[in-house]
Design a protein around this motif. Structure first.
Motif, mmCIF file in Angstrom:
data_model
loop_
_atom_site.group_PDB
_atom_site.id
_atom_site.type_symbol
_atom_site.label_atom_id
_atom_site.label_comp_id
_atom_site.label_asym_id
_atom_site.label_seq_id
_atom_site.Cartn_x
_atom_site.Cartn_y
_atom_site.Cartn_z
ATOM 1 N N ARG A 53 10.793 2.642 -5.863
ATOM 2 C CA ARG A 53 9.288 1.495 -5.367
ATOM 3 C C ARG A 53 9.647 1.222 -3.505
ATOM 4 O O ARG A 53 11.054 1.442 -3.355
ATOM 5 N N PRO A 54 8.689 0.553 -3.127
ATOM 6 C CA PRO A 54 8.875 0.364 -1.671
ATOM 7 C C PRO A 54 9.186 -0.379 -1.181
ATOM 8 O O PRO A 54 10.518 -1.316 -2.216
ATOM 9 N N VAL A 55 10.044 -0.236 0.118
ATOM 10 C CA VAL A 55 11.393 -1.532 -0.040
ATOM 11 C C VAL A 55 10.818 -2.890 1.011
ATOM 12 O O VAL A 55 10.957 -3.772 1.247
ATOM 13 N N ARG A 56 8.307 -2.382 1.372
ATOM 14 C CA ARG A 56 8.186 -3.324 1.298
ATOM 15 C C ARG A 56 7.082 -3.774 0.920
ATOM 16 O O ARG A 56 6.123 -2.536 0.413
ATOM 17 N N ARG B 11 4.476 6.786 4.011
ATOM 18 C CA ARG B 11 4.328 6.270 3.032
ATOM 19 C C ARG B 11 4.063 4.883 2.429
ATOM 20 O O ARG B 11 4.408 3.946 2.683
ATOM 21 N N PHE C 163 5.332 -0.279 0.904
ATOM 22 C CA PHE C 163 5.798 0.586 2.054
ATOM 23 C C PHE C 163 7.133 1.693 1.982
ATOM 24 O O PHE C 163 7.531 0.687 1.922
ATOM 25 N N PHE C 164 7.026 2.760 1.983
ATOM 26 C CA PHE C 164 8.200 3.559 1.622
ATOM 27 C C PHE C 164 8.685 3.626 2.896
ATOM 28 O O PHE C 164 7.974 3.953 4.274
#
Lengths: 555, 259
Positions: A460-463, A530, A554-555
């Motif tokens: 899962r992305p952080v943003r 990413r 975004f990662f």
């Protein structure tokens, strides 16, 4: 002190059961009526009659034994309820011998003082405040009369003896909203037999029961009232009557010195209190069973530093009492008793019961600037208005470290919530939902630790972009990652990709997601950034989505 | 009087003096201030004077190039760092674009984080958090300028509480010059995404996504030298790893890279 005028409002509570109802009390060796309800009063009954006489006059009379203690307790509760209108309220009862409750013998003590200084505007003015108050009381089956005046004495008198005619005459303009105290004073209170349903009264209440004396007009309003309205002992009133004093104007017109010599200083004091010539200081009593601390100073205080020191001391005292009671404060009032008699109030609340003196003191300190100390503050009182049970050990954040575990985060959450709003301070909790936007939900920051967590194997992305932003992408159908995509007019060539992770719509949550599908890809562009992309639909069946591409994070 | 542990040689003297100064600078904040947050990579930790990111200090992290706006890699770097600490974290957001499952994927459990959406009050909310000793770290996302005065306040508050304070610098513009203005932060990090190698090095044609690769630039470091490392991005426990090839490279190339 005319500037810090006081309004009072008094309330009278009486049920209206089907039949006439009275309470009786033993007086000497006979039973006398202590209180009568409306029906009984219409039958000619009044307090002080013997029960036998009453029974003879009104057939079918329901008699209950009087319960002064219970009445007083109920009145205190009512006074607590009245805190919704103003920070200072007090039950008007004889017990405890407070001067605010100096009720003549023979009149059942029942009433509530409310200091509405500076709070009437919150309810849209004094008229509306009274309407609201009386309406709500009527809904509870309590008939009440209320009066607002500059002085407690005047309000007391008007609420019991005033006539609407008198008040309308002297109310040419709507009074300014920043006046003093109200007393509600019910002339009699009776136990409500619960089996009788109480018909709700029409709302708003007829103005008959609400009187507002404009500032400075209490002398005019009081003049025609009987001397009973002065809160004097019955014996004193009787002897005044013998001398021919019937109305208050008779007393004000008479030379004062002989009166005082004959009847004592109380008469003059009561007159002056009613007219506002003498400030009546002790009226605003918060219900006494609350935890509170008071500190009086030999010299009036003026500076914020001094206030802070006092606050710290009061907070320590209150917290000690809270600890003994096993409680923590949820709502606090800090009363500043000023030299000129006004009592500005600070009110703070906490997200969770607390009895940390430093925390409470700091919350009060932060709002100190809102208080106008005037010419000085003689005494300060800290009252715990609302307290919740609080065990010795407070809950801490789950999974906290050794040194941090001892620390309670409640104070921090309180201060942040006070500053940013309670909705802006939260913790994230996993929700069992595949749709990424729904997989995290906000929970109060101090709620217990959740059992669920997100599956660790799903990247899962952080943003997360909310909403997802449309991109233009080139990809082979049905399930290849894009070769390149354009976002914000910048073209990104995909070098590595992982996917698809197929996420089906949750038709049980939304109708539109019956068949919808998203295919998620993790991709890395030639720079190494990413992204988290998805395509609506499975790439084959147009029912599942329109094959448009979106950037989601975004990662 | 110098400690007897070190002979009064020149190096020993200097070390003692440094320790003394550090103690004075900490203002007696207790042992907590001596703790550090390790990056987990010995080469990086050794380059930092405290042996890691000193707690009780303010640190900055930012993205680079197009990632300046979202600072995703910098966020993951810091999340991984915090994942190895124990205790609650206050994360002060400007707007709610942080995705808790993503932090959890870097090992930072969501029940350790209290989020506060502060809008323009990020700095004030951070300071509030730094005054509370129950936290282990306070992270704030600052968009645009962070003045020397504001950062000094945060640094002082962090020093007093012994809390690791982190400012994630973000900006709408790529490589915004505002972000390189001086602040009172003890360290400043820039995390840049680099192209990662194929997921399976022996079979480069196989599709898939391996571990992310970042360049970690220590742009500023009080009492230490700036540095630059190429690392593999945060794994499930937030751990970093120095990229293997670097170690094998000739010294000259490594020097060039550091420069």
């Amino acid at each position: 002190m005319p500037r810090f005028a006081t309004d009072r409002l008094r309330k009278h509570s009486a049920c209206s059961p089907d039949g006439p109802l009275v309470t009786s009390i033993q007086e000497g060796n006979r039973l006398v009526l202590a209180a009568v309800d409306r029906v009984a009063a219409e039958g000619g009954l009044s307090p002080g009659m013997t029960l036998a006489q009453a029974r003879a006059m009104v057939p079918g009379l329901v008699v209950c034994p009087a319960d002064p203690t219970g009445d007083a307790a109920a009145l205190r509760r009512l006074a607590g309820w009245c805190l919704r209108y103003a920070p200072l309220t007090a039950p008007d009862v004889v017990e405890g011998g407070r001067s605010g409750g100096g009720v003549p013998d023979g009149i059942w003590p029942s009433g509530v003082w409310i200091d509405v200084t500076g709070t009437a505007h919150l309810f849209g003015g004094e008229v509306r405040l009274l309407g609201d108050l009386l309406g709500r009381l009527a809904e509870q089956g309590l008939t009440a009369r209320a009066a607002i005046a500059d002085t407690p004495g005047a309000a007391w008198a008007m609420a019991r003896w005033g006539t609407p005619a008198a008040s309308t005459e002297v109310t040419p303009t709507p009074p300014p909203p920043s006046r003093g105290r109200i007393v509600i004073t019910p002339p009699s209170r009776q136990p409500v037999p619960s089996r009788h349903p109480i018909p709700p009264r029409p709302f708003p209440i007829p103005p008959l029961d609400a009187m507002i004396i404009p500032p400075g007009a209490q002398a005019t309003a009081l003049a025609p009232l009987p001397i009973d309205a002065l809160r004097l002992p019955r014996a004193l009133i009787d002897s005044l009557r013998v001398l021919g004093f019937e109305q208050i104007r008779d007393l004000t017109a008479a030379p004062r010195a002989p009166l005082v010599r004959r009847f004592g200083p109380l008469l003059a004091t009561r007159l002056d209190q009613a007219h506002g010539a003498v400030f009546e200081p002790i009226i605003p009593l918060v219900p006494s069973d609350l935890i509170q601390a008071r500190l009086a100073f030999p010299e009036p205080l003026l500076t914020a530093e001094a206030f802070s020191a006092v606050i710290a001391r009061l907070a320590r005292e209150v917290c000690g009492a809270l600890e003994q009671a096993g409680q923590g404060a949820r709502r606090l009032d800090l009363l500043f008793e000023r030299v000129d008699g006004a009592i500005p109030v600070l009110r703070v609340g906490t997200a969770r019961a607390s009895r940390d003196p430093r925390h409470l003191a700091r919350m009060l300190d932060e709002r100190l600037e809102r208080i106008d100390p005037g010419l000085g503050v003689e005494a300060m009182r800290l009252v715990v208005l609302q307290a919740d049970p609080l065990a010795q050990a407070q809950a801490v954040m789950p999974d906290t470290g050794r040194d941090a575990a001892q620390q309670d985060l409640g104070p921090l959450v309180d201060r942040l919530a006070n500053r940013l709003g309670a909705a802006s301070v939260y913790r994230a909790e996993a929700v069992e939902s595949d749709v990424p936007e729904r997989s995290a939900r906000r929970v109060p920051p101090l709620s217990p630790k959740p059992r669920t967590t997100w599956p660790a194997d799903l990247p899962r992305p952080v943003r997360l972009l909310d909403p997802p932003q449309p991109i233009e992408a080139m990809a082979l159908l049905p399930d290849h990652p894009p070769i390149a995509f354009t976002w914000r007019r910048v073209r990104h060539r995909v070098r590595h990709a992982d996917g698809p992770e197929r996420i089906a719509g949750e038709w049980w949550k939304r109708d539109g997601e019956m068949r919808s599908i998203r295919d998620y890809f993790r991709v890395e562009d030639e720079e190494g950034r990413r992204f988290w992309l998805f395509r609506r639909g499975d790439g084959a069946d147009p029912d599942t989505g329109d094959r448009r591409w979106f950037l989601h994070g975004f990662f | 009087m110098f400690s007897t542990q070190h002979p009064p040689t020149r190096t020993g003297l200097i070390r003692d003096l440094r320790e003394k100064i550090a103690r004075i600078e900490r203002g007696g904040a207790g042992a907590e201030a001596g703790l550090v947050a390790c990056t987990g990579v010995p080469a990086i930790d050794h380059a930092l004077p405290a042996g890691g990111l000193a707690r009780g200090a303010l640190h900055e992290a930012m993205g680079a190039g197009p990632d300046t706006e979202h600072a995703a890699a910098a966020t993951l770097f810091m999340a991984g760092l915090l994942a190895r600490l124990d205790g609650p974290v206050l994360w002060v957001l400007r707007q709610a674009d942080l995705f808790a499952p993503g932090l959890a994927a870097a090992g930072l459990s969501p029940d350790r984080i209290i989020f506060a959406e502060a809008g323009r009050d990020v700095l004030a909310a951070m300071e509030e958090g730094l005054r509370h000793r129950g936290l282990v770290s306070v992270v704030g996302e600052v968009v645009g300028r962070l003045t020397l005065v504001a950062s000094r306040r945060l640094q002082l508050a962090a020093e007093q509480a012994g809390i690791l304070a982190v400012v994630l610098r973000r900006s709408q513009g790529f490589d915004d010059p505002v972000l390189s203005e001086p602040t009172a932060a003890v360290t400043r990090w820039r995390v840049t995404a680099l192209p990662s190698p194929p997921a399976l090095p022996h079979a480069p044609a196989t599709p898939g996504l391996g571990r992310a690769r970042w360049r970690l630039d220590l742009l500023r470091c009080r009492g230490g030298e700036p540095g630059s490392w190429i690392v593999e991005g945060a794994d499930a426990t937030g751990g970093l790893a120095l990229v293997a090839e670097i170690r094998d490279r000739p010294a000259a190339e490594a020097q060039r890279l550091l420069a």
